[in-house]
Design an enzyme around this catalytic site. Structure first.
Site, PDB file in Angstrom:
ATOM      1  N   LYS A 119       0.867  -1.186   0.000  1.00 37.02           N
ATOM      2  CA  LYS A 119       0.000   0.000   0.000  1.00 37.02           C
ATOM      3  C   LYS A 119       0.897   1.228   0.000  1.00 37.02           C
ATOM      4  O   LYS A 119       2.032   1.193   0.473  1.00 37.02           O
ATOM      5  CB  LYS A 119      -0.878   0.016   1.262  1.00 37.02           C
TER       6      LYS A 119
HETATM    7  N1  LIG Z   1     -11.143   2.322  -4.391  1.00 41.64           N
HETATM    8  C1  LIG Z   1     -11.047   1.015  -4.247  1.00 41.64           C
HETATM    9  O1  LIG Z   1     -11.064   0.247  -5.242  1.00 41.64           O
HETATM   10  C2  LIG Z   1     -10.945   0.404  -2.892  1.00 41.64           C
HETATM   11  C3  LIG Z   1     -11.117   1.142  -1.745  1.00 41.64           C
HETATM   12  N2  LIG Z   1     -11.155   0.515  -0.531  1.00 41.64           N
HETATM   13  C4  LIG Z   1     -11.362   1.263   0.696  1.00 41.64           C
HETATM   14  O2  LIG Z   1     -12.647   1.891   0.669  1.00 41.64           O
HETATM   15  C5  LIG Z   1     -12.595   3.101   1.439  1.00 41.64           C
HETATM   16  C6  LIG Z   1     -13.078   4.245   0.586  1.00 41.64           C
HETATM   17  O3  LIG Z   1     -12.239   4.335  -0.568  1.00 41.64           O
HETATM   18  P1  LIG Z   1     -12.702   5.076  -1.897  1.00 41.64           P
HETATM   19  O4  LIG Z   1     -14.170   5.009  -2.025  1.00 41.64           O
HETATM   20  O5  LIG Z   1     -11.829   4.584  -2.970  1.00 41.64           O
HETATM   21  O6  LIG Z   1     -12.276   6.561  -1.562  1.00 41.64           O
HETATM   22  P2  LIG Z   1     -12.843   7.919  -2.171  1.00 41.64           P
HETATM   23  O7  LIG Z   1     -11.779   8.913  -1.970  1.00 41.64           O
HETATM   24  O8  LIG Z   1     -13.410   7.694  -3.525  1.00 41.64           O
HETATM   25  O9  LIG Z   1     -14.083   8.256  -1.211  1.00 41.64           O
HETATM   26  C7  LIG Z   1     -13.952   8.381   0.163  1.00 41.64           C
HETATM   27  C8  LIG Z   1     -15.297   8.846   0.703  1.00 41.64           C
HETATM   28  O10 LIG Z   1     -15.286   8.830   2.121  1.00 41.64           O
HETATM   29  C9  LIG Z   1     -15.744  10.092   2.591  1.00 41.64           C
HETATM   30  N3  LIG Z   1     -15.199  10.298   3.926  1.00 41.64           N
HETATM   31  C10 LIG Z   1     -13.930  10.559   4.285  1.00 41.64           C
HETATM   32  N4  LIG Z   1     -13.854  10.661   5.625  1.00 41.64           N
HETATM   33  C11 LIG Z   1     -15.105  10.430   6.097  1.00 41.64           C
HETATM   34  C12 LIG Z   1     -15.685  10.389   7.382  1.00 41.64           C
HETATM   35  N5  LIG Z   1     -14.950  10.589   8.467  1.00 41.64           N
HETATM   36  N6  LIG Z   1     -17.019  10.130   7.491  1.00 41.64           N
HETATM   37  C13 LIG Z   1     -17.774   9.921   6.405  1.00 41.64           C
HETATM   38  N7  LIG Z   1     -17.278   9.942   5.158  1.00 41.64           N
HETATM   39  C14 LIG Z   1     -15.974  10.205   5.017  1.00 41.64           C
HETATM   40  C15 LIG Z   1     -15.305  11.069   1.541  1.00 41.64           C
HETATM   41  O11 LIG Z   1     -16.005  12.301   1.623  1.00 41.64           O
HETATM   42  C16 LIG Z   1     -15.646  10.274   0.286  1.00 41.64           C
HETATM   43  O12 LIG Z   1     -17.041  10.357   0.029  1.00 41.64           O
HETATM   44  C17 LIG Z   1     -11.160   3.202   1.943  1.00 41.64           C
HETATM   45  O13 LIG Z   1     -11.089   2.591   3.198  1.00 41.64           O
HETATM   46  C18 LIG Z   1     -10.381   2.382   0.940  1.00 41.64           C
HETATM   47  O14 LIG Z   1      -9.167   1.897   1.464  1.00 41.64           O
HETATM   48  C19 LIG Z   1     -11.027  -0.842  -0.420  1.00 41.64           C
HETATM   49  C20 LIG Z   1     -10.833  -1.612  -1.521  1.00 41.64           C
HETATM   50  C21 LIG Z   1     -10.696  -1.039  -2.839  1.00 41.64           C
HETATM   51  O1  LIG Z   2      -7.040  -2.697  -6.875  1.00 41.33           O
HETATM   52  C1  LIG Z   2      -6.034  -2.932  -6.244  1.00 41.33           C
HETATM   53  O2  LIG Z   2      -5.037  -3.422  -6.713  1.00 41.33           O
HETATM   54  C2  LIG Z   2      -5.953  -2.630  -4.758  1.00 41.33           C
HETATM   55  C3  LIG Z   2      -7.134  -1.901  -4.197  1.00 41.33           C
HETATM   56  C4  LIG Z   2      -6.873  -1.593  -2.766  1.00 41.33           C
HETATM   57  O3  LIG Z   2      -6.034  -0.786  -2.450  1.00 41.33           O
HETATM   58  C5  LIG Z   2      -7.595  -2.292  -1.729  1.00 41.33           C
HETATM   59  O4  LIG Z   2      -8.211  -3.336  -2.002  1.00 41.33           O
HETATM   60  O5  LIG Z   2      -7.556  -1.852  -0.573  1.00 41.33           O
END
Ligand SMILES: NC(=O)C1=CN([C@@H]2O[C@H](COP(=O)(O)OP(=O)(O)OC[C@H]3O[C@@H](n4cnc5c(N)ncnc54)[C@H](O)[C@@H]3O)[C@@H](O)[C@H]2O)C=CC1
Ligand SMILES: O=C(O)CCC(=O)C(=O)O
Length: 429
Positions: A119
């Site tokens: 990461k």
């Molecule tokens: N993008 C991906 O493919 C993956 C993401 N994740 C996890 O999912 C989670 C979200 O990631 P993404 O959606 O990609 O990020 P993103 O940046 O697209 O969205 C994050 C969201 O969380 C909100 N947020 C931040 N702090 C907050 C709080 N304290 N309370 C409520 N909302 C809050 C933001 O305003 C935004 O809507 C993270 O934990 C990330 O590690 C896990 C696997 C894959």
């Molecule tokens: O799509 C990937 O390779 C990793 C996504 C990721 O950071 C996660 O699953 O937390």
């Protein structure tokens, strides 16, 4: 001529957040005990293979140079090249990146894809930076880590605060430094650069698939289920949309701007359209009533989908949770201190390393497509990812039944067992 200023670190208060590395380790310890893991393998898996900290000077639009701090932690590569996203956020810190890297190792092992875990992150606030500043930051980070990254070594992807745009810059910068176009060095790219159909929504889709599987175990029907989704970015908004399409009524959603409630169910397409028109934020959304964000996760619904940040379900609010099911879209949303309370209440938890593994699964498909030079159809991506997720869910569920442990511990058992067996066969130490 740019003026060099002092090392820039956005304020990164981690007050009120437990240490995700400690949360990860406490579950790892329980699973290691169940497996009777030997001390040698335990010690190898406890420590990340590599921890790199880089300083990235960036000329800001005002001509000043700021130096950002960036991280890449490679936790383990016994199963294959390391894989994991890059986070741009003010709260990024080394222990967080170490925990997220380890979770990637366990996640890839749970869904049985040939990757290790890594990461990355940069301490920054992308919401206050121009596209040009973010591009220079991303290119600087890539250059600083060009010897760590590689299609057969370490393959980044999006995480919080990053998406296809940043992955495109990373791919371009890496390709320039390596002297050849290398799409397989990163996943989550725009489609025209070799991105996979279905990757953008893949994590949210996997959350939906595992939520539907869990509802079936509870004897509940999606169309009779109510839910709230915390975080309305990539994962949260897609999970909300796809769950809603299955009939789940989403009564509450939230993002960093606040939480919003509609007793009759939020129109998710309307919320997504609003967010897209308002710089990615729900602030001012009129399709729901603002509510106290602290009340969202303890509201009277059947299912919680935390899809934002770590440690939002803790010993402080776990007692008040009313939901029967928690499906973790985020990494590490439940701190270890909440585990006994949740277990005592009989809440079924589909843990992060299973529930959000749809993203890395489709990243794996993207990497395969880049190496094959052949594009898969969206249907093929969706069918294969859903099959992998469903099989992983059933496997973890069965292990949970066998050992009489929560699904979280069962997922760690499945993952650590696979990694430990690989060490035995490879004789790698
Ligand atoms: N993008 C991906 O493919 C993956 C993401 N994740 C996890 O999912 C989670 C979200 O990631 P993404 O959606 O990609 O990020 P993103 O940046 O697209 O969205 C994050 C969201 O969380 C909100 N947020 C931040 N702090 C907050 C709080 N304290 N309370 C409520 N909302 C809050 C933001 O305003 C935004 O809507 C993270 O934990 C990330 O590690 C896990 C696997 C894959
Ligand atoms: O799509 C990937 O390779 C990793 C996504 C990721 O950071 C996660 O699953 O937390």
């Amino acid at each position: 001529m740019a003026v060099l200023t002092t090392v820039y670190k956005e304020p990164a208060p981690i007050v009120d957040r437990e240490n995700p590395l400690e949360s990860m380790m406490s579950r790892f310890n329980v699973a290691a005990n169940i497996l009777g893991l030997d001390e040698q393998t335990y010690n190898v898996l406890k420590a990340p293979d590599k921890q790199v900290i880089v300083s990235i000077p960036v000329t800001m639009d005002n001509g000043q140079v700021r130096v950002f701090e960036g991280y890449r932690v490679v936790h383990n590569t016994i199963l294959g090249p390391s894989k994991g996203g890059i986070r741009y956020d003010t709260h990024v810190h080394l222990d967080e990146v170490k925990a997220l890297a380890a979770w990637m190792t366990w996640k890839c092992a749970v869904v049985d894809i040939p990757y290790g875990g890594a990461k990355g992150g940069i301490i920054c606030d992308p919401t206050t930076m121009s596209a040009g500043e973010i591009e220079r930051l991303t290119r600087g980070y890539t250059l600083a880590l060009k010897d760590v990254f590689g299609p057969d070594k370490d393959i980044p992807a999006p995480d919080m605060g990053t998406g296809p745009r940043e992955m495109a810059w990373l791919m371009d910068e890496y390709s320039k430094t390596s002297g050849k176009t290398s799409p397989a060095v990163v996943t989550g790219k725009p489609l025209v650069l070799g991105g996979s159909l279905g990757r953008v929504e893949a994590t949210g889709r996997g959350v939906m698939v595992s939520a539907i599987a869990a509802l079936a175990k509870l004897g509940m029907k999606p169309e009779n289920t109510t839910a709230v989704v915390q975080g309305f970015g990539n994962v949260g908004s897609w999970a909300a949309k796809l769950l809603n399409e299955k009939g789940v009524k989403i009564k509450g959603v939230s993002d960093i701007s606040g939480a919003y409630w509609n007793e009759d169910g939020i129109d998710i397409d309307e919320a997504i359209a609003y967010k897209n028109a308002h710089k990615g934020r729900l602030e001012g959304f009129t399709g729901a009533t603002p509510m106290d964000p602290d009340d969202l996760l303890i509201s009277d619904v059947d299912m919680l989908v935390p899809a934002a940040v770590e440690d939002v379900i803790t010993e402080h609010n776990a007692h008040d949770i009313k939901a029967k099911l928690i499906v973790e879209g985020a990494n590490g949303p439940t701190s270890a201190s909440a585990d006994p309370i949740i277990n005592e209440k009989g809440i079924l938890v589909v843990p992060d390393i299973l529930a959000n593994s749809g993203g890395v699964t489709v990243s794996y498909f993207e990497w395969i497509q880049n190496r094959q030079g052949y594009k898969w159809s969206e249907q093929m991506v969706i069918e294969r990812a859903s099959r992998i997720m469903t099989e992983a869910f059933e496997k973890v569920y069965a292990v949970a039944q066998k050992h009489e442990v929560p699904m979280r511990i069962a997922a760690y058992v499945v993952a650590i067992d696979k990694v430990a067996q690989t060490y035995k066969f490879r004789g790698a130490y």
